[in-house]
Design a protein around this motif. Sequence first.
Motif, PDB file in Angstrom:
ATOM      1  N   ALA A 240     -27.610  22.815  11.843  1.00 43.04           N
ATOM      2  CA  ALA A 240     -26.485  22.827  12.770  1.00 43.04           C
ATOM      3  C   ALA A 240     -26.961  22.614  14.205  1.00 43.04           C
ATOM      4  O   ALA A 240     -26.360  21.850  14.962  1.00 43.04           O
ATOM      5  CB  ALA A 240     -25.726  24.144  12.645  1.00 43.04           C
ATOM      6  N   ASP A 241     -28.095  23.261  14.560  1.00 46.40           N
ATOM      7  CA  ASP A 241     -28.629  23.107  15.920  1.00 46.40           C
ATOM      8  C   ASP A 241     -29.011  21.659  16.208  1.00 46.40           C
ATOM      9  O   ASP A 241     -28.899  21.182  17.339  1.00 46.40           O
ATOM     10  CB  ASP A 241     -29.868  23.999  16.102  1.00 46.40           C
ATOM     11  N   GLY A 242     -29.497  20.972  15.186  1.00 46.50           N
ATOM     12  CA  GLY A 242     -29.946  19.590  15.396  1.00 46.50           C
ATOM     13  C   GLY A 242     -28.807  18.596  15.410  1.00 46.50           C
ATOM     14  O   GLY A 242     -28.962  17.467  15.886  1.00 46.50           O
ATOM     15  N   THR A 243     -27.638  19.005  14.880  1.00 48.12           N
ATOM     16  CA  THR A 243     -26.530  18.053  14.721  1.00 48.12           C
ATOM     17  C   THR A 243     -26.109  17.356  16.018  1.00 48.12           C
ATOM     18  O   THR A 243     -25.925  16.145  16.017  1.00 48.12           O
ATOM     19  CB  THR A 243     -25.326  18.767  14.076  1.00 48.12           C
ATOM     20  N   PRO A 244     -25.985  18.073  17.148  1.00 51.38           N
ATOM     21  CA  PRO A 244     -25.509  17.374  18.355  1.00 51.38           C
ATOM     22  C   PRO A 244     -26.440  16.246  18.797  1.00 51.38           C
ATOM     23  O   PRO A 244     -25.992  15.320  19.468  1.00 51.38           O
ATOM     24  CB  PRO A 244     -25.469  18.486  19.412  1.00 51.38           C
ATOM     25  N   VAL A 245     -27.723  16.336  18.450  1.00 47.42           N
ATOM     26  CA  VAL A 245     -28.661  15.306  18.920  1.00 47.42           C
ATOM     27  C   VAL A 245     -29.160  14.455  17.761  1.00 47.42           C
ATOM     28  O   VAL A 245     -30.178  13.793  17.865  1.00 47.42           O
ATOM     29  CB  VAL A 245     -29.862  15.940  19.663  1.00 47.42           C
ATOM     30  N   ILE A 246     -28.406  14.463  16.643  1.00 50.82           N
ATOM     31  CA  ILE A 246     -28.918  13.826  15.428  1.00 50.82           C
ATOM     32  C   ILE A 246     -29.167  12.327  15.613  1.00 50.82           C
ATOM     33  O   ILE A 246     -30.102  11.779  15.038  1.00 50.82           O
ATOM     34  CB  ILE A 246     -27.953  14.071  14.235  1.00 50.82           C
ATOM     35  N   PHE A 247     -28.378  11.650  16.463  1.00 47.21           N
ATOM     36  CA  PHE A 247     -28.538  10.202  16.568  1.00 47.21           C
ATOM     37  C   PHE A 247     -29.794   9.825  17.340  1.00 47.21           C
ATOM     38  O   PHE A 247     -30.272   8.712  17.232  1.00 47.21           O
ATOM     39  CB  PHE A 247     -27.296   9.583  17.208  1.00 47.21           C
ATOM     40  N   LEU A 252     -34.971  16.627  13.896  1.00 45.87           N
ATOM     41  CA  LEU A 252     -34.583  18.044  14.032  1.00 45.87           C
ATOM     42  C   LEU A 252     -33.588  18.451  12.954  1.00 45.87           C
ATOM     43  O   LEU A 252     -33.522  19.610  12.568  1.00 45.87           O
ATOM     44  CB  LEU A 252     -33.967  18.281  15.415  1.00 45.87           C
ATOM     45  N   THR A 253     -32.798  17.490  12.476  1.00 42.42           N
ATOM     46  CA  THR A 253     -31.854  17.764  11.396  1.00 42.42           C
ATOM     47  C   THR A 253     -32.490  17.503  10.034  1.00 42.42           C
ATOM     48  O   THR A 253     -32.273  18.239   9.078  1.00 42.42           O
ATOM     49  CB  THR A 253     -30.614  16.864  11.544  1.00 42.42           C
ATOM     50  N   ALA A 254     -33.273  16.427  10.005  1.00 39.54           N
ATOM     51  CA  ALA A 254     -33.827  15.987   8.721  1.00 39.54           C
ATOM     52  C   ALA A 254     -34.789  17.021   8.134  1.00 39.54           C
ATOM     53  O   ALA A 254     -34.735  17.314   6.935  1.00 39.54           O
ATOM     54  CB  ALA A 254     -34.541  14.651   8.891  1.00 39.54           C
ATOM     55  N   ALA A 255     -35.650  17.601   8.974  1.00 36.15           N
ATOM     56  CA  ALA A 255     -36.696  18.488   8.445  1.00 36.15           C
ATOM     57  C   ALA A 255     -36.139  19.756   7.788  1.00 36.15           C
ATOM     58  O   ALA A 255     -36.465  20.039   6.634  1.00 36.15           O
ATOM     59  CB  ALA A 255     -37.690  18.828   9.550  1.00 36.15           C
ATOM     60  N   PRO A 256     -35.279  20.521   8.487  1.00 36.07           N
ATOM     61  CA  PRO A 256     -34.780  21.734   7.806  1.00 36.07           C
ATOM     62  C   PRO A 256     -33.920  21.411   6.580  1.00 36.07           C
ATOM     63  O   PRO A 256     -33.974  22.136   5.574  1.00 36.07           O
ATOM     64  CB  PRO A 256     -33.955  22.440   8.884  1.00 36.07           C
TER      65      PRO A 256
END
Lengths: 283, 270, 361
Positions: A240-247, A252-256
């Motif tokens: 969830a924390d990585g979602t805003p900067v996913i693009f 940050l989203t992929a690893a967890p």
Amino acid sequence: MMATMPTAPSPGLARLMRSPAALFGLGMIGLMIVVAVLAPVLAPFDPNLQDIANRLARPSAQHWLGTDGFGRDQVSRLFYGVRPTLLLVILVAALMAPLGVAVGVVAGYCGGLVERALMRVTDIVMSFPRLLLAFAFVAILGPGLINGGLALALTSWPAYARQARVETVALRDHDYLAAAEMVGIRGWRLIVGHVLPLVLPSTIIRLALDLAGIILAAAGLGFLGLGVRPPTAEWGSMVADGTPVIFDEWWLTAAPGCAIFLASLAFNLLADGLRDVLDPRHD
Amino acid sequence: MTDVLLRVEALTVAAGAATLVGGISFTVGREKLAIVGESGSGKSLTARAIIGLLPPGVRRTGGRIALGDRILTTTGWQGVRGRRIGFVPQDPKYALNPAHRIGRQVEEALVLHSRLSAGERRERALDMLHRVGFPDPQRAYRAYPGEVSGGMGQRAMIAAMVIAGPDLLIADEPTSALDHALRDQILDLLGGLTDDTGMGLVLISHDLRQVARFADRVLVMQRGILVDRLDAGALAQAGHPYTRALWRAHPSAASYGTRLPEAIEETLQP
Amino acid sequence: MLNTASETSSTIRVASRWFGFSRWRGAGTAVVRWLGSVALTLFGLVLVTFAMTRLSPVDPVLQLVGDHASASTYAAARLELGLDRPLAVQFGRYLVRVGHGDLGQASSTGQPVAADIARTFSATLELATVAIVIGAASGLALGIIAAMRSGGIIDAAARIVSLVGYSIPIFWLGLLFLLLFYARLHWAPGPGRLDVLYQYTLRPVTGFALIDTALSGTAGAFRSAVAHLVLPALVLALYALAGITRLSRGAVLEQLGQEYVLTARAKGAGPWRVVFVHVLPNVTGPLLTIVALAYASLLEGAVLTETVFAWPGIGRYLTVALFAGDTAAILGATLTIGSAFILLNSLTDLAVARTGRGRDR
């Protein structure tokens, strides 16, 4: 029913060792336990150490998976993130399996009205949408590991109860139970002593399978902000924390997410391997 | 016995390294041939090998099977199964499809192997149901297998396998799942159909008394090989010790599936 | 998102136990019993949600009157809410209210919860339905072929697909899809249900964007609705496919070992005819249950996927309510999705019991 139960545990174990999928699953779970225990040693940084000057850093030799929006080292948080996952798994397993088996044994042993009432409740709870109720439960009672585990355990026990009841009823009708009661051995002790070993194999398979789902459900809770409270590192909330900067900082989203996937996969693989070994009746 | 319908030469069947049928040869003409033996003698596997439907893990490993002038390989069954060879399994309770009406199951071979219209197929099926002994074929046509008795189920099964007019019918213990009283009726039906149509019949059985009354010739199998062949009428005076032991053993429902007593077994090593 | 595999077989068993026609002769009795069990389960659901409100640390009176209300206002409000009455009476009132479709007032939207749900549920239903159609078609095909070629390459592939589908966090898969197909490849539009251009001009007739845009006669609007639906539907379909593949493979494989299959082959039926003509009629019940269960779990899983894709359905409504601490909305949405879940599974049980009628031994 009883005749088809596995005989000795040792050849089963040997067969389990020959199943590469189950071995992989077992190895992954072992690895998770090691990482959880040794997180303080393995993690290069304090998982909660914020470094605002160095936020959203790209992966480098220092920060293998970069840093998150607070400048926290992603690798360290991944390592520490094993802990809530495993804790929840243990909590749920320790609650739902004994609860279910207890309900099933009581129903099977008492019979009559008690059995019918208990099994009716079991059927009702079994028909509930488990994930949804867990979300609602945590949303209303407040987020946290304990509430999450409690919610999932309270809706997941019926399958164990069914199994335990079947085995208990089979035993109840046995002559030697009546014989034992005649010579003064309490039926209860006999039931518990005999039912538990009988339901153990199927319970373990189901547990492994359920725990894979529990990991996903727990991650879902974390993703919605209903898991452990920040700043504690938890995989679902890290996604969830990585979602805003996913693009931009997609790792940050992929690893967890990958960690959640592998953890759930490990339990699924173990369940598959266990089923081949312990339950030959299954396809 | 003038024209040979089926010729089996040196047939071997194996599961992995274990040989289950060890090179047997025989022919079948327009006659009633019985293959007898204990459970595990390979008689059923021989039957299943002829129609190419061995259980999983079991393979035909050698030999030659010829149906008329057609060589039956392990592949390429087009137009053979159901059309030139019929197969009646043991227990109609499991062998009939519970989800299809009996009429549909009887007709199926025509659907697969003929160009008859639906109406013609229905007529043939009703006629066939009548021939196998259904007093009310219309009703049987509409019934599900679960609604008829075991004996009637087996009659429907036979109707389904004979309707396309095969040259050869293989019946794998067709009466062993039925009550004693029904067994002779089913055998009489099979015998009558064989005589009427001029097809060959291979009956797999463990009941020598039954075979003696019913069949023309008998093949005796033990441990995957043929140990004796004789006319059915000669069974009571059989010379071969194994055949004699089988004759004396009086198989019954209670002893079905069990082996001969050890003492007899040991004196009979082929 | 919990494993559906373990549940299905037991659902089938419950179905056959409750509706086994050997025990309950006559369809009338079975339907009455079915209604009874559905009513009891729904009652249980209402009881559970009621228990949650009682266990909640949030004081409903304070939520209503605010922190600064006087003691007398507080007491009056408490009386108004009936909180002074015994628990059983409170529950009775709650049950009656819910029974009349009164789910209370949503503090987050200022609307009645029932109205909010009526507005959002169609979006959820549309997404789940499209997804289950795709997931069931591909999952059944894969499962059946895997069973026919058991031990082969397709079987192995099916096993891997279902293992991955079971193990992957669905919200994460949704994010990855957005990253790849929207941000990188530009194949699909971003989150949402329609382009902004059409969002406010579209006249809601049925509530289903696909139908409403088609009715509007604007090709662009319809294309936009389809394009927005593709990614979330694919993610959900993949999730449904995992369970459907695995369970349908098991059901078909079991039947292929039956004696009647041997009979069919002895008649000359080929492998495809054996499966489609002989086996499938014998597994319609289990397959129906499998698909319905997957469909129900898609409704349940909407909470996560709709959040990722900003899909304006009931799942997203629930998450928004969750962040706002809007208890009435949370409970209303939970009751609605939960009832749909229970009804869907129960209806399947009934349908399965009916299909088996007449030919059961």
